[in-house]
Design a protein around this motif. Structure first.
Motif, PDB file in Angstrom:
ATOM      1  N   SER B 233       0.828  -1.205   0.000  1.00 30.27           N
ATOM      2  CA  SER B 233       0.000   0.000   0.000  1.00 30.27           C
ATOM      3  C   SER B 233       0.862   1.255   0.000  1.00 30.27           C
ATOM      4  O   SER B 233       0.470   2.287  -0.569  1.00 30.27           O
ATOM      5  CB  SER B 233      -1.005   0.005   1.151  1.00 30.27           C
ATOM      6  N   GLY B 236       1.622   1.837  -3.539  1.00 32.08           N
ATOM      7  CA  GLY B 236       0.441   2.416  -4.182  1.00 32.08           C
ATOM      8  C   GLY B 236       0.360   3.912  -3.919  1.00 32.08           C
ATOM      9  O   GLY B 236       0.136   4.710  -4.833  1.00 32.08           O
ATOM     10  N   SER B 237       0.573   4.285  -2.664  1.00 33.65           N
ATOM     11  CA  SER B 237       0.511   5.706  -2.296  1.00 33.65           C
ATOM     12  C   SER B 237       1.548   6.502  -3.065  1.00 33.65           C
ATOM     13  O   SER B 237       1.276   7.612  -3.538  1.00 33.65           O
ATOM     14  CB  SER B 237       0.772   5.889  -0.802  1.00 33.65           C
ATOM     15  N   ARG B 238       2.731   5.941  -3.190  1.00 33.81           N
ATOM     16  CA  ARG B 238       3.814   6.649  -3.883  1.00 33.81           C
ATOM     17  C   ARG B 238       3.428   6.905  -5.335  1.00 33.81           C
ATOM     18  O   ARG B 238       3.654   7.985  -5.856  1.00 33.81           O
ATOM     19  CB  ARG B 238       5.103   5.844  -3.820  1.00 33.81           C
ATOM     20  N   LEU B 239       2.819   5.877  -5.979  1.00 29.95           N
ATOM     21  CA  LEU B 239       2.413   6.031  -7.375  1.00 29.95           C
ATOM     22  C   LEU B 239       1.410   7.163  -7.514  1.00 29.95           C
ATOM     23  O   LEU B 239       1.514   7.995  -8.410  1.00 29.95           O
ATOM     24  CB  LEU B 239       1.769   4.729  -7.875  1.00 29.95           C
ATOM     25  N   VAL B 240       0.435   7.176  -6.593  1.00 31.38           N
ATOM     26  CA  VAL B 240      -0.612   8.194  -6.656  1.00 31.38           C
ATOM     27  C   VAL B 240      -0.015   9.579  -6.459  1.00 31.38           C
ATOM     28  O   VAL B 240      -0.338  10.521  -7.161  1.00 31.38           O
ATOM     29  CB  VAL B 240      -1.712   7.908  -5.601  1.00 31.38           C
ATOM     30  N   ARG B 241       0.904   9.683  -5.469  1.00 28.41           N
ATOM     31  CA  ARG B 241       1.552  10.970  -5.203  1.00 28.41           C
ATOM     32  C   ARG B 241       2.439  11.376  -6.354  1.00 28.41           C
ATOM     33  O   ARG B 241       2.805  12.528  -6.492  1.00 28.41           O
ATOM     34  CB  ARG B 241       2.402  10.879  -3.934  1.00 28.41           C
ATOM     35  N   GLY B 242       2.867  10.393  -7.173  1.00 33.04           N
ATOM     36  CA  GLY B 242       3.771  10.681  -8.283  1.00 33.04           C
ATOM     37  C   GLY B 242       5.172  10.983  -7.797  1.00 33.04           C
ATOM     38  O   GLY B 242       5.948  11.664  -8.455  1.00 33.04           O
TER      39      GLY B 242
END
Lengths: 261, 243
Positions: B233, B236-242
């Motif tokens: 997770s 996942g957060s890192r991807l969303v934050r870019g």
């Protein structure tokens, strides 16, 4: 915290108590009239974590509950009243009871205590007393000029007096019995005290009723069997180690959580 | 949230309970007539829409291992063990009939025959023992005494020995066995008593220890899974934050 820790702790405590009993038995392997102790264990109550038949969700019921045990407890120690071996000593005032029964001993407080140890001596007043100097009940006084004392199987005490052809009767030793000897309280000094669990003492003449007869010049040895105690000791020690292993392994689990999460 | 975090958590919780069950077995390795518990887990699929990927581990009531323990000779008149299958009947605290293998019997001051403080049931109810010179328990459970004064043997009754199907037995909260369906088991004449013996606990200490160690490793795997869920997770957060 982890329940397994506490459960294993009860195991350790129980084995510990058993070891103490074993060492006491072995320490008394040569104590006249000693009766060995035995520890009785019982499992502790079980805890219901989930009732059988509870609803799992709207449609389904749980087929079974979950109940887990809480470990072990010591119900108590019991004295095992089997007979010890008899040894001949050649002393006139050494007595053994062959069969059931106890000698009565008067405590300094005036109460009566009971014993299987028939090692008696004369004190300065000529009374029959046990090794600790406590008088036998009923009191038997041996005159100074008595050459030999003989005690019959029924507890009749007679003495051969110097210059007298006829033996003189000195008294009658009575013994007592209990419904539940295992319920007697051990006071140390080879003495037992009556409790609510043992019932009332029933006094009688040795050799009659359920009472065993007396044997003069004989002592009853301890009923501790060395081999049995040794085997018990090994088993107890290993059980202790295994319970300790559960403690350490549970500890490892907690440590792992602490380090990795 | 990663759903498998919950699956792993369920697994870890079950491991803790199982650990406790084995600790309890090991703690009772010296308890007369004790019967080991075995943990049970069932896979349980979470119902609902979506892909059926959510399977949880569900605790079941522990089952009991009814293998007989070995017999130890004690030589005491009031010790009895049961050879093979069968149980002694005792009166539980709630007044109901319950069953036990612990035959360390005693007579209290009132002459009542007790097993671990509970009245032992004969075929016709609890057994009263008068003052006796000697007491004998027969292989069929007959209790006889030579009363004070001797010369005669007095039969006091027969212990109620039962042998119900073990599938229908469950361990109660007091550690005694009772019938799941309620009621009382009938007396079984084929149960054989061994007077002068006690039955040891049937806990296999080595088994329990190995189980404990293996559970402790299983637990670590579950925690590791939780950690993985956390890492997923976080990714996942890192991807969303870019980032």
């Amino acid at each position: 915290m982890q329940a397994a820790l506490w459960v294993a702790k009860t195991g350790l405590a129980a084995q510990d108590a058993k070891m103490a009993t074993i060492s006491n038995n072995l320490a008394n392997v040569n104590t006249t009239g000693f009766k060995r102790d035995r520890v009785a264990f019982e499992d502790l109550f079980y805890q219901v974590e989930r009732q059988p038949g509870a609803q799992q969700d709207q449609q389904n019921q749980l087929p079974s509950g979950v109940q887990v045990g809480n470990g072990v407890r010591i119900v108590g120690t019991q004295k095992v009243f089997t007979e010890g071996g008899f040894e001949n000593t050649g002393q006139d005032l050494d007595l053994a009871i062959v069969g059931r029964g106890f000698f009565q001993i008067e405590l300094p407080s005036g109460e009566t205590a009971y014993t299987r140890n028939g090692q008696f001596n004369r004190n300065s007043e000529g009374l029959m007393v046990n090794s600790d100097g406590l008088p036998l009940v009923p009191q038997i006084q041996i005159p100074e000029n008595a050459l030999a004392v003989s005690i019959g199987t029924d507890g009749t005490v007679t003495a051969q007096i110097a210059g007298d052809a006829q033996p003189q009767e000195l008294g009658q030793i009575t013994t007592v019995n209990f419904t539940n000897p295992a319920g007697l309280e051990a006071m140390g000094g080879n003495l037992f005290k009556q409790t609510a669990a043992s019932g009332q003492p029933q006094e009688g003449v040795p050799g009659t009723e359920a009472l065993g007869s007396l044997k003069q010049q004989t002592l009853e040895g301890s009923n501790v069997s060395v081999v049995e105690e040794m085997v018990n000791m090994i088993a107890t020690q290993r059980a202790y180690e295994m319970n300790a292993k559960v403690v350490s392994s549970t500890d490892q689990m907690l440590k792992f959580i602490n380090q990795s999460v | 949230m990663e759903r498998f975090l919950y699956t792993a958590m369920g697994g870890a919780l079950h491991t803790l309970t199982a650990q406790r069950i084995h600790a309890n077995n090991l703690a009772n390795a010296g308890t007369t007539g004790f019967r080991a518990d075995l943990e049970q887990v069932a896979a349980y699929q979470v119902q609902g829409p979506g892909f059926a990927s959510n399977v949880l581990a569900q605790e079941q009531d522990p089952t009991t291992d009814f293998t007989p323990g070995h017999l130890e000779t004690t030589g005491r008149d009031l010790d009895v063990a049961i050879r093979g299958a069968g149980f002694l009947s005792v009166q539980a605290a709630n007044g109901k009939e319950a069953y036990t293998r612990a035959g360390n019997l005693q007579v209290d001051a009132d002459g009542q025959l007790l097993a671990d403080g509970r009245p032992v049931l004969g075929v016709g109810g609890p057994i009263q023992v008068p003052d006796y010179q000697s007491i004998t328990l027969g292989q069929d459970g007959t209790v006889s005494v030579v009363p004070v004064g001797g010369n005669a043997t007095l039969q006091l009754g027969q212990l109620k020995l039962v042998n119900p199907a073990i599938q229908g037995l469950a361990k109660g909260e007091d550690g005694l066995f009772h019938l799941k369906a309620g009621g009382q088991a009938p007396q079984d004449p084929n149960v054989v008593l061994e007077p002068g013996h006690l039955e040891a606990s049937n806990v296999n200490a080595v088994d329990e220890m190995v189980n404990t160690l293996s559970l402790s490793r299983t637990f670590e795997v579950q925690i590791r899974m939780m950690k993985t869920a956390d890492e997923l997770s976080a990714a996942g957060s890192r991807l969303v934050r870019g980032a």
